[in-house]
Scaffold this active site. Sequence first.
Site, short mmCIF file in Angstrom:
data_model
loop_
_atom_site.label_atom_id
_atom_site.label_comp_id
_atom_site.label_asym_id
_atom_site.label_seq_id
_atom_site.Cartn_x
_atom_site.Cartn_y
_atom_site.Cartn_z
N ASN A 9 -8.14 2.15 2.48
CA ASN A 9 -6.89 1.56 2.97
C ASN A 9 -7.08 1.26 4.45
O ASN A 9 -7.09 2.17 5.28
CB ASN A 9 -5.74 2.56 2.76
CG ASN A 9 -4.44 2.09 3.38
OD1 ASN A 9 -4.29 0.93 3.75
ND2 ASN A 9 -3.49 3.00 3.53
N TRP A 10 -7.22 -0.01 4.77
CA TRP A 10 -7.49 -0.39 6.16
C TRP A 10 -6.22 -0.43 7.01
O TRP A 10 -6.29 -0.64 8.21
CB TRP A 10 -8.19 -1.76 6.22
CG TRP A 10 -9.61 -1.73 5.74
CD1 TRP A 10 -10.35 -0.63 5.45
CD2 TRP A 10 -10.46 -2.87 5.51
NE1 TRP A 10 -11.62 -1.00 5.05
CE2 TRP A 10 -11.70 -2.37 5.08
CE3 TRP A 10 -10.29 -4.24 5.63
CZ2 TRP A 10 -12.77 -3.21 4.77
CZ3 TRP A 10 -11.35 -5.08 5.32
CH2 TRP A 10 -12.58 -4.57 4.90
N LYS A 11 -5.10 -0.30 6.40
CA LYS A 11 -3.82 -0.36 7.13
C LYS A 11 -3.77 -1.62 8.00
O LYS A 11 -4.26 -2.66 7.59
CB LYS A 11 -3.60 0.92 7.94
CG LYS A 11 -3.86 2.19 7.11
CD LYS A 11 -3.45 3.44 7.80
CE LYS A 11 -3.85 4.64 6.97
NZ LYS A 11 -3.31 5.88 7.42
N GLU A 166 -1.26 12.48 -1.52
CA GLU A 166 -1.58 12.36 -0.10
C GLU A 166 -0.63 13.24 0.71
O GLU A 166 0.46 12.79 1.10
CB GLU A 166 -1.43 10.91 0.37
CG GLU A 166 -2.38 9.95 -0.31
CD GLU A 166 -2.70 8.79 0.61
OE1 GLU A 166 -3.87 8.64 0.97
OE2 GLU A 166 -1.78 8.06 1.00
N GLY A 172 -4.50 11.02 8.51
CA GLY A 172 -4.82 10.59 9.88
C GLY A 172 -4.85 11.73 10.89
O GLY A 172 -4.87 11.50 12.09
N SER A 212 -7.46 12.40 5.39
CA SER A 212 -8.62 12.77 6.21
C SER A 212 -9.89 13.04 5.38
O SER A 212 -10.63 13.98 5.65
CB SER A 212 -8.29 13.98 7.10
OG SER A 212 -7.26 13.65 8.00
N GLY A 233 -8.40 6.44 4.51
CA GLY A 233 -7.87 5.61 5.59
C GLY A 233 -8.91 5.45 6.69
O GLY A 233 -9.78 4.58 6.63
N GLY A 234 -8.85 6.31 7.70
CA GLY A 234 -9.71 6.19 8.89
C GLY A 234 -11.19 6.02 8.57
O GLY A 234 -11.85 5.15 9.15
C1 PEP Z 1 -4.16 7.02 4.08
O1 PEP Z 1 -3.56 6.44 4.97
O2 PEP Z 1 -3.91 6.76 2.90
C2 PEP Z 1 -5.13 8.02 4.46
C3 PEP Z 1 -5.53 8.85 3.54
O3 PEP Z 1 -5.56 8.03 5.77
P1 PEP Z 1 -6.68 8.99 6.41
O4 PEP Z 1 -7.87 8.98 5.49
O5 PEP Z 1 -6.98 8.38 7.74
O6 PEP Z 1 -6.09 10.36 6.51
#
Ligand code: PEP
Length: 251
Positions: A9-11, A166, A172, A212, A233-234
């Site tokens: 998920n690149w947001k 999640e 994040g 994360s 995400g990140g």
């Molecule tokens: C997300 O936004 O779905 C996510 C899991 O982000 P991150 O991996 O950065 O925690």
Amino acid sequence: MRTPIIAGNWKLNKTIDEALAFAQDLKPALSKAANVEIILAPPFTALSVLAEALNNSSVLLAGQNCYPAQGAFTGEISPRLLRDAGCVAVIVGHSERRQLFGETGEFINRKVKAVLEEGLRVILCIGETLQERKDNQTFKILEEQLRKGLAGIDGTSMARLVVAYEPVWAIGTGQTASSGQAQEAHRFIRDFLATHFEQAVADSTRIIYGGSVTPENIDGLMAQPDIDGALVGGASLQSASFIQIARFGRV
Ligand code: PEP
């Protein structure tokens, strides 16, 4: 029996050029991530060029969000237009949508239905906040979000729905849920699906973890019996770390 999914998920990140550079890195690495479904959720602006760039690959595209209607809704995007741009799936109910944009369980349910009606797959995100976990409300919140999100959805449609657990406190923050904490929540979700639908639906629905996820913790998570993949995400923003995650279980 449940093919693992690694979804990025690149947001609100990446220009079209940056997205294309990522695709060039990802394509040759894919043969080494066999038996895994790879999904990317780029910003809307990069969807159609990525669809073209990834045309002959097994990478699938997802929208990060949608609006459950067509027509006079300035600034929104519908499942139909996402499908037209090359998406096979849509992320619905991400905690950033719930928290920053005030999306309710009822509204999320409308999106789930609209995405399924368009023939697309849903990645339905659920998860508790840190305070809810501290107050021992985790299972209550998960059950409430599942009940609302899945209201009116039949067992057959569940073949096109993935649940993403999640925990909000892990998104994040660099603070991943331990494998044990994640497994406990995933088990709860699967038990809920068995009761709400039937055991066969619970057994075949993919439940992926997000919060994360990194190349360092993916193996421990994927070793859990009820964790069927990850929403990243990140660590999905750099092709090297995303590819490492997609190749979980290998050195
Ligand atoms: C997300 O936004 O779905 C996510 C899991 O982000 P991150 O991996 O950065 O925690």
